[in-house]
Design an enzyme around this catalytic site. Structure first.
Site, PDB file in Angstrom:
ATOM      1  N   HIS A   1      -4.561  -0.524   5.914  1.00 38.66           N
ATOM      2  CA  HIS A   1      -4.033   0.247   7.059  1.00 38.66           C
ATOM      3  C   HIS A   1      -4.939   0.163   8.284  1.00 38.66           C
ATOM      4  CE1 HIS A   1      -6.746   3.049   5.075  1.00 38.66           C
ATOM      5  NE2 HIS A   1      -5.865   3.405   4.167  1.00 38.66           N
TER       6      HIS A   1
ATOM      7  N   HIS B   1       0.873  -1.196   0.000  1.00 38.01           N
ATOM      8  CA  HIS B   1       0.000   0.000   0.000  1.00 38.01           C
ATOM      9  C   HIS B   1       0.897   1.228   0.000  1.00 38.01           C
ATOM     10  CE1 HIS B   1      -3.869   2.104   1.408  1.00 38.01           C
ATOM     11  NE2 HIS B   1      -2.948   3.067   1.257  1.00 38.01           N
TER      12      HIS B   1
ATOM     13  N   ASP C   1       1.450   2.634   3.526  1.00 38.58           N
ATOM     14  CA  ASP C   1       0.590   3.818   3.362  1.00 38.58           C
ATOM     15  C   ASP C   1       1.425   5.092   3.417  1.00 38.58           C
ATOM     16  OD1 ASP C   1      -1.732   5.237   2.874  1.00 38.58           O
ATOM     17  OD2 ASP C   1      -2.298   5.345   4.991  1.00 38.58           O
TER      18      ASP C   1
ATOM     19  N   LYS D   1      -9.537  -0.165  -5.574  1.00 37.23           N
ATOM     20  CA  LYS D   1      -9.492   0.457  -4.249  1.00 37.23           C
ATOM     21  C   LYS D   1     -10.797   1.196  -4.000  1.00 37.23           C
ATOM     22  CE  LYS D   1      -7.771   2.116  -0.416  1.00 37.23           C
ATOM     23  NZ  LYS D   1      -6.745   3.146  -0.291  1.00 37.23           N
TER      24      LYS D   1
ATOM     25  N   HIS E   1       1.557   5.395  -1.651  1.00 33.77           N
ATOM     26  CA  HIS E   1       1.214   6.590  -2.444  1.00 33.77           C
ATOM     27  C   HIS E   1       2.512   7.230  -2.920  1.00 33.77           C
ATOM     28  CE1 HIS E   1      -2.976   6.672  -0.848  1.00 33.77           C
ATOM     29  NE2 HIS E   1      -2.389   6.134   0.206  1.00 33.77           N
TER      30      HIS E   1
ATOM     31  N   HIS F   1     -10.499   1.252   1.896  1.00 32.40           N
ATOM     32  CA  HIS F   1     -10.286   2.246   2.947  1.00 32.40           C
ATOM     33  C   HIS F   1     -11.480   2.086   3.876  1.00 32.40           C
ATOM     34  CE1 HIS F   1      -8.715   6.105   4.632  1.00 32.40           C
ATOM     35  NE2 HIS F   1      -9.890   5.992   5.223  1.00 32.40           N
TER      36      HIS F   1
HETATM   37  C1  NCD Z   1      -3.477   9.139   2.115  1.00 29.93           C
HETATM   38  C2  NCD Z   1      -2.986  10.139   1.055  1.00 29.93           C
HETATM   39  O1  NCD Z   1      -2.380  11.140   1.435  1.00 29.93           O
HETATM   40  O2  NCD Z   1      -3.162   9.873  -0.132  1.00 29.93           O
HETATM   41  N1  NCD Z   1      -3.524   9.805   3.392  1.00 29.93           N
HETATM   42  C3  NCD Z   1      -3.529   9.206   4.599  1.00 29.93           C
HETATM   43  O3  NCD Z   1      -3.728   9.906   5.606  1.00 29.93           O
HETATM   44  N2  NCD Z   1      -3.305   7.919   4.744  1.00 29.93           N
HETATM   45  C4  NCD Z   1      -4.785   8.572   1.726  1.00 29.93           C
HETATM   46  C5  NCD Z   1      -5.170   7.344   2.498  1.00 29.93           C
HETATM   47  O4  NCD Z   1      -4.555   6.286   2.364  1.00 29.93           O
HETATM   48  O5  NCD Z   1      -6.121   7.410   3.284  1.00 29.93           O
HETATM   49 ZN    ZN Z   2      -3.323   5.056   1.603  1.00 25.79          ZN
END
Ligand code: NCD
Ligand code: ZN
Length: 357
Positions: free
Chosen positions: A182, A21, A255, A107, A23, A144
């Site tokens: 998460h 996971h 995450d 997702k 970003h 999520h």
């Molecule tokens: C994530 C993001 O910034 O894209 N932020 C977070 O607080 N985890 C999005 C997510 O996974 O919820």
């Molecule tokens: Zn995330």
């Protein structure tokens, strides 16, 4: 390997891990963050919450190419792509996803639950036909897991999502592979433990390292603000027990969510913790503190791949105990990125970057 034998160990070699996971954002951001992940992981599941969202296979494959262009030469790193589920996703896109080996699943973002979730789903009932198609074509659902009802306390949103949404989905589609992303609560751990082998969860390093006290220690700490929020200590302890249990339904997903310092440090700061710079060092510290170094390889390198039906990585990665001080910031576009554990000493680091996969 017994815990006693590996206590006080100076190095640890494991099958190369995967981050299930992650970003990385897009465009100019990629060269600042992709190298961090690709020095530690062989593969990562890339989240599709760009603006606009990545809803189609062809968009995801173009995005995958942009990520690959930011991988430093000599490293093998395969981004696996998740698509963003919407109320207007056609069943034909589920079939396209099923037919593409680098598309890992869809997702689900409840609309308004987190960063860039505005295009998400308002009513889960409306997308039951898509869950049906995903079950039939064996396309996993990555969740999520938080409700967005403003009357539900922010610390209860995961528990209520499980009760109101996830339990009915699980019951209606027993063969659908579901990953609760998460996880942050004891109730989420119990939900996974109480279900079949088609149900799994990712756990971040920051939810293992901290509870909600850390967010307010000596003042408000915007860089520990993420969604789902850090919870009480009893929940943190349940997550640690799950991660070190050896149960293959729990696996690594950082995450890691980069946001510039100025977007985090303002009157309405955004959610997301940046952990990609030191992800393995952070996890290994938790496993070591809990006398469970022998369980790290399963959690980081085997369980996730097995759940997704992927081959285990052929290469290995060695972590060495060699204290280093985490930088207080990294460059990020024309701003900076404040990492978790900024300016703190970490005991472990990656020794060898992975060889060919
Ligand atoms: C994530 C993001 O910034 O894209 N932020 C977070 O607080 N985890 C999005 C997510 O996974 O919820
Ligand atoms: Zn995330």
């Amino acid at each position: 390997m017994s815990n006693d034998r590996i206590k006080g160990m100076k190095s640890l070699t494991i099958v190369s891990p995967d981050d299930m996971h992650l970003h990385v954002r897009d465009g100019a951001s990629l060269p600042y963050v992709v190298p961090h992940s690709s020095r530690q992981f062989s593969r990562a599941i890339i989240m599709p919450n760009l603006v606009p969202p990545v809803t189609q296979v062809k968009q995801a494959i173009a995005y995958q190419q942009r990520i690959l262009a930011a991988v430093p030469p000599g490293l093998n790193f395969l981004p696996l792509m998740a698509l963003y589920l919407t109320e207007t996703t056609p069943v034909s896109e589920v079939i396209n996803a099923a037919n593409h080996p680098d598309i890992i699943g869809f997702k689900l973002y409840p609309a308004g639950a987190t960063t860039h979730s505005g295009a998400g789903v308002n009513s889960l009932n409306r997308i039951y036909p898509l869950f049906e198609a995903m079950q039939e074509h064996q396309v996993p659902l990555l969740c999520h897991g938080e409700v967005t009802d403003k009357d539900i306390d922010v610390f209860d949103r995961e528990r209520v999502f499980i009760e109101q949404e996830l339990i009915p989905i699980r019951r209606t589609f027993p063969d659908l592979r579901i990953i609760l992303e998460h996880i942050t609560t004891r109730e989420a751990v119990d939900f996974i433990l109480g279900n079949n082998e088609n149900t799994a969860a990712t756990i971040t390093a920051h939810h293992l390292m901290y509870n909600r006290n850390a967010m307010f220690k000596g003042g408000i700490k915007p860089h520990l603000y993420c969604l789902p929020l850090l919870k009480r200590n009893i929940h943190q302890q349940a997550l640690i027990r799950a991660a070190i249990s050896g149960d293959s339904r729990f696996f690594l997903g950082t995450d890691s969510a980069p946001h510039s310092k100025s977007r985090k440090e303002q009157s309405c700061g955004c959610a997301g913790c940046y952990t990609a710079h030191a992800a393995l060092a952070l996890y290994v510290e938790v496993f070591e503190d809990n006398n469970a170094l022998d369980k790290l390889e399963g959690f980081a390198s085997k369980h996730g791949a097995a759940f997704y039906g992927l081959q285990q990585n052929q290469s290995t990665l060695t972590l060495v105990r060699k204290p280093w001080t985490c930088p207080d910031h990294y460059e990020f576009n024309n701003d900076s990125l404040i990492p978790i554990a900024a300016s703190e000493q970490l005991n472990w680091q990656v020794e060898h970057t992975q060889q060919s996969n």
